[in-house]
Design a protein around this motif. Structure first.
Motif, mmCIF file in Angstrom:
data_model
loop_
_atom_site.group_PDB
_atom_site.id
_atom_site.type_symbol
_atom_site.label_atom_id
_atom_site.label_comp_id
_atom_site.label_asym_id
_atom_site.label_seq_id
_atom_site.Cartn_x
_atom_site.Cartn_y
_atom_site.Cartn_z
ATOM 1 N N GLU A 289 0.827 -1.201 0.000
ATOM 2 C CA GLU A 289 0.000 0.000 0.000
ATOM 3 C C GLU A 289 0.864 1.255 0.000
ATOM 4 O OE1 GLU A 289 -3.643 1.743 2.717
ATOM 5 O OE2 GLU A 289 -1.807 1.102 3.724
ATOM 6 N N ALA A 293 -0.104 2.373 -3.631
ATOM 7 C CA ALA A 293 -1.489 2.852 -3.581
ATOM 8 C C ALA A 293 -1.594 4.257 -4.162
ATOM 9 C CB ALA A 293 -2.006 2.835 -2.144
ATOM 10 N N ASN A 294 -2.643 4.478 -4.956
ATOM 11 C CA ASN A 294 -2.853 5.799 -5.558
ATOM 12 C C ASN A 294 -3.410 6.811 -4.560
ATOM 13 O OD1 ASN A 294 -1.987 4.975 -8.135
ATOM 14 N ND2 ASN A 294 -4.006 4.124 -8.592
ATOM 15 N N ASN A 295 -4.124 6.327 -3.566
ATOM 16 C CA ASN A 295 -4.740 7.229 -2.592
ATOM 17 C C ASN A 295 -4.497 6.717 -1.173
ATOM 18 O OD1 ASN A 295 -6.278 4.967 -2.976
ATOM 19 N ND2 ASN A 295 -8.251 6.016 -2.923
ATOM 20 N N PRO A 296 -3.204 6.681 -0.723
ATOM 21 C CA PRO A 296 -2.875 6.069 0.562
ATOM 22 C C PRO A 296 -3.501 6.752 1.767
ATOM 23 C CG PRO A 296 -1.015 7.309 -0.310
ATOM 24 C CD PRO A 296 -2.038 7.242 -1.395
ATOM 25 N N HIS A 298 -6.656 7.742 1.946
ATOM 26 C CA HIS A 298 -8.078 7.431 2.039
ATOM 27 C C HIS A 298 -8.314 6.230 2.960
ATOM 28 C CE1 HIS A 298 -9.390 9.630 -1.878
ATOM 29 N NE2 HIS A 298 -8.499 10.300 -1.194
ATOM 30 N N THR A 301 -7.987 1.773 0.336
ATOM 31 C CA THR A 301 -6.963 1.911 -0.697
ATOM 32 C C THR A 301 -6.845 0.616 -1.482
ATOM 33 O OG1 THR A 301 -5.277 1.252 0.908
ATOM 34 C CG2 THR A 301 -5.608 3.605 0.578
ATOM 35 N N GLN A 302 -6.666 0.756 -2.779
ATOM 36 C CA GLN A 302 -6.588 -0.418 -3.647
ATOM 37 C C GLN A 302 -5.173 -0.600 -4.156
ATOM 38 O OE1 GLN A 302 -8.251 -0.952 -7.897
ATOM 39 N NE2 GLN A 302 -9.885 -1.726 -6.582
ATOM 40 N N THR A 342 -8.350 -4.471 -2.062
ATOM 41 C CA THR A 342 -8.743 -3.191 -1.464
ATOM 42 C C THR A 342 -8.648 -3.310 0.044
ATOM 43 O OG1 THR A 342 -10.275 -2.719 -3.280
ATOM 44 C CG2 THR A 342 -10.565 -1.463 -1.247
#
Length: 354
Positions: A289, A293-296, A298, A301-302, A342
């Motif tokens: 992650e 992860a693109n949005n750590p 949030h 995270t995916q 996710t």
């Protein structure tokens, strides 16, 4: 206000220089000999040092040598004052890592220009760079501006394209370059006696790869392979060592860049070695992650990683990891679909790994 240490045994010269720099709004520290200058530098940590070469007891070369060997003072810009202009003096000073020379007599403008330029270059290198191709080139351009780094030319920095699963280097081979990942993902791994592979690290755009073995002049202790189509800058061994050896400030900053994640990596490997499988899977998920992860920030995270690669990070069989992931899914810690995972509750995963 920038702080400048002035080391000069001639009282008249020292007072004149101090007056000029004070009028230019610099804070001045004064030492009348080399030994006093070294002590002041260690305790006051100035932004720049101006030092006479010819002094009794401890000359300017000795001062620079002592300060270069101290981690707290090694990266302070250093300007020599000398009444001599022989090439031997310049060569000796540069070999020790001097940043500039002022030959006596010099006028006020020469002094102020040299001070301003060195302080500016120091700030530029300390500020770091964006972890992409543009940022890498910015850093190398700054490095080229330092004395004795004129040979560092950008045309040697070659951008190469690698396909998914293509090998960057193999364990046991001898290193001849430093690699900078501009785009894509990459993993390093080791193989045990049974031929089983385990992942030692994951890399993302902006990371350097393969520098430890290059510095230690040893064969690669691990292999590297790209995980998706990637762009890699290959920095020649020659240019790499120019950065490290020919300028104290550049070397100090470059080493900080290279070792950015060493402490985290050592801590992670220790946890993966001694924790339970459940904790190791949690640790591995959080590591992936952090890296990808693109949005750590949030809550959910995916990340995308194969079960084989995740098992290689954990150091367990693929079947064991799959069973653990199923448990995490039942506990509403994660959701999964194919290679996409996710993370629903990373806070609980963090607590689990401790």
């Amino acid at each position: 206000m920038k702080k400048i240490l002035l080391i000069e045994d001639n009282n008249e010269i020292r007072e004149n220089i101090a007056e000029i720099l004070t009028l230019a709004n610099y804070e001045i520290l004064e030492a009348e000999n080399g030994k006093g200058g070294v002590e002041l530098a260690k305790h006051k940590l100035p932004d720049l040092i101006i030092c006479d070469i010819m002094m009794p007891q401890l000359d300017g070369y000795g001062v620079l040598r002592m300060l270069s060997g101290n981690t707290s003072t090694a990266s302070i810009p250093f300007i020599f004052l000398t009444a001599k202009s022989e090439k031997e003096d310049f060569r000796k000073g540069m070999n020790l890592g001097a940043d500039d020379y002022l030959i006596k007599p010099f006028d006020d403008l020469e002094l102020l220009d040299a001070v301003e330029m060195r302080l500016k270059k120091n700030e530029n290198l300390k500020s770091g760079f964006q972890k992409n191709a543009e940022g890498l080139n910015d850093f190398l351009q700054e490095a080229k501006g330092q004395e004795n780094l004129e040979k560092l030319t950008s045309d040697k920095q070659k951008l190469q394209h690698f396909k998914k699963k293509q090998i960057l280097f193999l364990e046991g081979n001898y290193p001849n370059a430093l690699y900078f990942l501009n785009k894509g993902k990459l993993k390093t791994y080791k193989s045990n006696e049974e031929g089983r592979e385990y992942i030692t690290n994951l890399y993302k755009a902006g990371d350097f790869i393969g520098y430890l073995d290059l510095i230690e002049d040893k064969t690669y202790r691990e292999s590297a392979v790209v995980m998706e189509d990637s762009e890699v800058y290959v920095i020649s061994k020659e240019d790499f060592f120019l950065l490290l050896h020919n300028n104290r400030l550049v070397a100090n900053q470059f080493i900080k860049i290279l070792s950015d994640n060493l402490a985290d990596r050592e801590e992670r490997l220790l946890k993966l070695a001694y924790n339970s499988v459940r904790k190791r899977v949690a640790e591995a998920l959080l590591f992936v992650e952090k890296q990808y992860a693109n949005n750590p920030d949030h809550k959910e995270t995916q990340v995308t990683i194969s079960r084989e690669d995740l098992a290689s990070i954990v150091g367990a069989s693929k079947e064991t990891v799959i069973r653990t992931l199923a448990d995490f899914k039942d506990e509403n810690l994660i959701k999964s679909q194919g290679s996409k995972i996710t993370i629903i509750n990373n806070e609980k995963l963090r607590r689990m790994r401790n």
